[in-house]
Design a protein around this motif. Structure first.
Motif, PDB file in Angstrom:
ATOM      1  N   VAL A   1       0.834  -1.200   0.000  1.00  0.00           N
ATOM      2  CA  VAL A   1       0.000   0.000   0.000  1.00  0.00           C
ATOM      3  C   VAL A   1       0.871   1.253   0.000  1.00  0.00           C
ATOM      4  O   VAL A   1       0.589   2.230  -0.710  1.00  0.00           O
ATOM      5  CB  VAL A   1      -0.952  -0.024   1.210  1.00  0.00           C
ATOM      6  CG1 VAL A   1      -1.672   1.296   1.357  1.00  0.00           C
ATOM      7  CG2 VAL A   1      -1.969  -1.157   1.060  1.00  0.00           C
ATOM      8  N   LEU A   2       1.937   1.229   0.787  1.00  0.00           N
ATOM      9  CA  LEU A   2       2.872   2.357   0.807  1.00  0.00           C
ATOM     10  C   LEU A   2       3.511   2.555  -0.559  1.00  0.00           C
ATOM     11  O   LEU A   2       3.688   3.682  -1.031  1.00  0.00           O
ATOM     12  CB  LEU A   2       3.945   2.122   1.864  1.00  0.00           C
ATOM     13  CG  LEU A   2       4.901   3.279   2.153  1.00  0.00           C
ATOM     14  CD1 LEU A   2       4.135   4.475   2.708  1.00  0.00           C
ATOM     15  CD2 LEU A   2       5.986   2.848   3.126  1.00  0.00           C
ATOM     16  N   SER A   3       3.829   1.435  -1.228  1.00  0.00           N
ATOM     17  CA  SER A   3       4.403   1.487  -2.573  1.00  0.00           C
ATOM     18  C   SER A   3       3.449   2.141  -3.566  1.00  0.00           C
ATOM     19  O   SER A   3       3.857   2.965  -4.395  1.00  0.00           O
ATOM     20  CB  SER A   3       4.748   0.066  -3.040  1.00  0.00           C
ATOM     21  OG  SER A   3       5.068   0.032  -4.415  1.00  0.00           O
ATOM     22  N   ILE A   4       2.167   1.802  -3.478  1.00  0.00           N
ATOM     23  CA  ILE A   4       1.180   2.407  -4.373  1.00  0.00           C
ATOM     24  C   ILE A   4       1.043   3.898  -4.079  1.00  0.00           C
ATOM     25  O   ILE A   4       0.838   4.712  -4.983  1.00  0.00           O
ATOM     26  CB  ILE A   4      -0.185   1.706  -4.241  1.00  0.00           C
ATOM     27  CG1 ILE A   4      -0.075   0.231  -4.660  1.00  0.00           C
ATOM     28  CG2 ILE A   4      -1.233   2.407  -5.106  1.00  0.00           C
ATOM     29  CD1 ILE A   4       0.304   0.015  -6.114  1.00  0.00           C
ATOM     30  N   GLY A   5       1.180   4.284  -2.810  1.00  0.00           N
ATOM     31  CA  GLY A   5       1.146   5.704  -2.470  1.00  0.00           C
ATOM     32  C   GLY A   5       2.283   6.470  -3.122  1.00  0.00           C
ATOM     33  O   GLY A   5       2.087   7.586  -3.629  1.00  0.00           O
ATOM     34  N   VAL A   6       3.488   5.898  -3.111  1.00  0.00           N
ATOM     35  CA  VAL A   6       4.632   6.519  -3.786  1.00  0.00           C
ATOM     36  C   VAL A   6       4.374   6.598  -5.289  1.00  0.00           C
ATOM     37  O   VAL A   6       4.660   7.609  -5.934  1.00  0.00           O
ATOM     38  CB  VAL A   6       5.924   5.731  -3.488  1.00  0.00           C
ATOM     39  CG1 VAL A   6       7.086   6.280  -4.308  1.00  0.00           C
ATOM     40  CG2 VAL A   6       6.263   5.793  -2.007  1.00  0.00           C
ATOM     41  N   SER A   7       3.806   5.529  -5.855  1.00  0.00           N
ATOM     42  CA  SER A   7       3.486   5.508  -7.292  1.00  0.00           C
ATOM     43  C   SER A   7       2.456   6.570  -7.642  1.00  0.00           C
ATOM     44  O   SER A   7       2.490   7.140  -8.731  1.00  0.00           O
ATOM     45  CB  SER A   7       2.954   4.126  -7.694  1.00  0.00           C
ATOM     46  OG  SER A   7       3.940   3.131  -7.532  1.00  0.00           O
ATOM     47  N   ALA A   8       1.521   6.831  -6.711  1.00  0.00           N
ATOM     48  CA  ALA A   8       0.493   7.848  -6.947  1.00  0.00           C
ATOM     49  C   ALA A   8       1.132   9.218  -7.149  1.00  0.00           C
ATOM     50  O   ALA A   8       0.756   9.963  -8.059  1.00  0.00           O
ATOM     51  CB  ALA A   8      -0.498   7.885  -5.786  1.00  0.00           C
TER      52      ALA A   8
END
Length: 574
Positions: free
Chosen positions: A361-368
């Motif tokens: 989830v943290l990774s997707i936040g960075v990707s966002a």
């Protein structure tokens, strides 16, 4: 020399007429060599100053390596939709719907990403797929797709922060800490990663993807043992079960409505797959590294999504009460991956999977932040957003755009208020279907590029990396996108687990993305007064990458001499 003398049809615009985002950008290494280590990596105050550049458009940081693209392609978008949302999808549609719907979306994504790869190798433009919509379809539609994509990620960011905060509450000893504290901590972590620019995003994605993929492989190995009855004595999996759950309680749930409802979860789970094309503009050698990265999407779709969720359907009943009534993207207790560990009495495995969910989830936040900021910068460079968003600092970061996307992260705090979940449902409605419009546009842009390419006398041999399915693969991808939108429209009108029809509020919570895209499309037309491009108007020459044809032809000759099985391996997997 005139366009006719150069062999370009009269309808093709001259370079000066072409929007800046389509013109060749300065190669990243030329300016990076002029800066010291601390400035290049965004570690001093000088790095935040505006970078002076030559040429019509500033290029972003080009430090991404092949290994980064490989892992972004194979594991970058695995997040809450896969690990958590699959539980709600299983409850709504049953294991057969889970398998079929994710397979359909997988086929659609396979063709979409290959089409994107062909375009990205040919035209290394800032903003990636959004600029292809502008160039090959309609500038107004490109405007809509660009802003739709920016808003999609701007909304996903606070959503992922909320999931991070609630995930921490899974551990009893941490439940006394207010969720707002965790939201703040993870918000700061995302900001810190983005301080390091492209390299920070690339390294974070590389290591988090390695962790996510490793954990998924471990889960599948354990799942095989559990399905065969190798679980601890007294657990739910201490005897062979095989496909028992496909018969009792059944392969499908909630009929056709349940089947259609799984599509939106599948689409949300695959969101971010297209980021590999966006990242290609910041790779050192995308001609070499991008095709291999694109081919890894096959493995992610087949091994991790399809096979992983098949095991979920074999181990968790679709009528399990722990899957019911939970927010499909927020409640980690509803994750089937966590429930398997609980039911198997594998103490600690549920906590391990929660750590993986947290990293994902943290990774997707960075990707966002990465995806939204790069697209917003491209919009500004092309004149479809205020010029301030075109600001790129000395370390290659689109600084103002990053700040703009990060500014949406405090929306995560609204979920703490009494009416927070209601507000968040509306935010989720904005992002749930947005990716489908992006993917359909990529397929349509590829179709129209191929038509213009042939019309202007070019051959397929002049395309260094071709989509495996060709133009027909893009037609298939576009058709599947359209069918999924129809399926979701049906669910918006006739909600799952109900015999009646939805009210207006329920309809728009399921289908808000469509009117938002239409508003953006109309706004783009009012702003630029441009309409649908005729094929003869499409320019396929300006900004096209200079390619090492001697090396390409030599490799093609080697490939032609290989045995058939080796050619297939290189075409699809290597």
């Amino acid at each position: 020399m005139s366009k006719e003398e150069k062999g370009i049809p009269p309808s093709t615009p001259e370079k000066d007429d072409v929007p800046p985002a389509f013109q060749p950008a300065e190669v990243g290494e030329q300016w990076r060599d002029r800066e010291d280590f601390w400035t290049r990596n965004g570690l001093n105050l000088r790095s935040f100053q505006k970078r002076e550049y030559s040429g019509p458009v500033d290029s972003l940081d080009r430090t991404m390596k092949g290994r980064h693209l490989q892992m972004i392609a194979i594991g970058g978008s695995i997040g809450a939709g896969f690990f958590v949302g699959s539980g709600k999808a299983l409850s709504n549609g049953g294991p057969a719907s889970l398998f079929i719907d994710f397979s359909i979306i997988g086929i659609m994504m396979f063709n979409t990403v290959y089409a994107l790869g062909e375009l990205a190798v040919m035209f290394p433009v800032s903003g990636g797929f959004y600029t292809y919509s502008t160039r090959f379809i309609d500038p107004s539609w490109g405007f809509a797709m660009g802003w739709n994509y920016v808003m999609q990620w701007a909304v996903v960011l606070p959503l992922e922060l909320t999931v991070c905060g609630i995930t921490m509450g899974y551990w009893e000893e941490l439940r006394h800490i207010n969720v707002a504290v965790w939201i703040t901590v993870f918000m700061l972590l995302i900001i810190i990663v983005n301080v390091f620019g492209t390299l920070g995003y690339a390294e974070e994605e590389f290591w988090s993807s390695c962790l996510k993929l490793g954990a998924t492989v471990v889960f599948m190995i354990i799942a095989v043992v559990l399905v065969c009855g190798g679980g601890p004595e007294g657990s739910a999996y201490d005897e062979y079960s095989g496909g028992k759950l496909w018969h009792d309680p059944g392969a499908f749930a909630n009929g056709f409505r349940g089947f259609c409802s799984v599509f939106v979860t599948a689409a949300f789970s695959f969101s971010g797959t297209e980021l590999v094309g966006l990242a290609a503009a910041e790779a050192r050698n995308p001609v070499k590294s991008l095709p291999g990265a694109i081919k890894q999407v096959f493995w992610r779709i087949t091994l991790f999504y399809i096979l992983g969720l098949t095991f979920v359907g074999l181990l968790i009943r679709h009528d399990d009460e722990n899957l019911l009534g939970a927010n499909p993207y927020v409640n980690v207790d509803a994750s089937p991956f966590v429930l398997v560990g609980k039911y198997a009495h594998l103490w600690g495995f549920d906590s391990f999977m929660n750590v993986i969910i947290l990293v994902s989830v943290l990774s997707i936040g960075v990707s966002a932040v990465y995806g939204g900021s790069r697209t917003l910068t491209a919009l500004a460079q092309q004149g479809y957003a205020p010029k301030i968003f075109a600001y790129i600092d000395r370390s290659g970061r689109p600084l103002i755009s990053v700040i703009f996307v990060c500014a949406f992260s405090p929306l995560a705090y609204v979920n703490l208020a009494a009416e927070g979940p209601e507000v968040f449902d509306w935010l989720l409605a904005l992002s749930g279907l947005a990716a489908l419009f992006t993917w359909g546009s990529i397929c349509l842009a590829h179709i129209r590029f191929r038509k213009a390419w042939a019309l202007q006398g070019h051959t397929l041999d002049e395309i260094p990396f071709k989509a495996v399915g060709g133009v027909w693969g893009s037609y298939l991808g576009l058709t599947l996108n359209f069918l999924v939108l129809i399926a979701q429209l049906y669910v918006a009108i006739c909600p799952v687990k109900s015999d009646g029809f939805n009210d207006a509020e329920g309809f728009f919570k399921n289908y808000l993305a469509l009117p938002v895209v239409i508003v953006f499309w109309i706004g783009g037309f009012i702003w630029k007064r441009t309409g649908w491009l005729r094929v003869s108007q499409i320019d396929v020459d300006t900004g096209r990458r200079e390619l090492p044809w001697d090396e390409i032809n030599e490799w093609r000759a080697q490939l032609a001499q290989m045995p058939a099985w080796k050619r297939i391996m290189h075409t699809f997997f290597i």
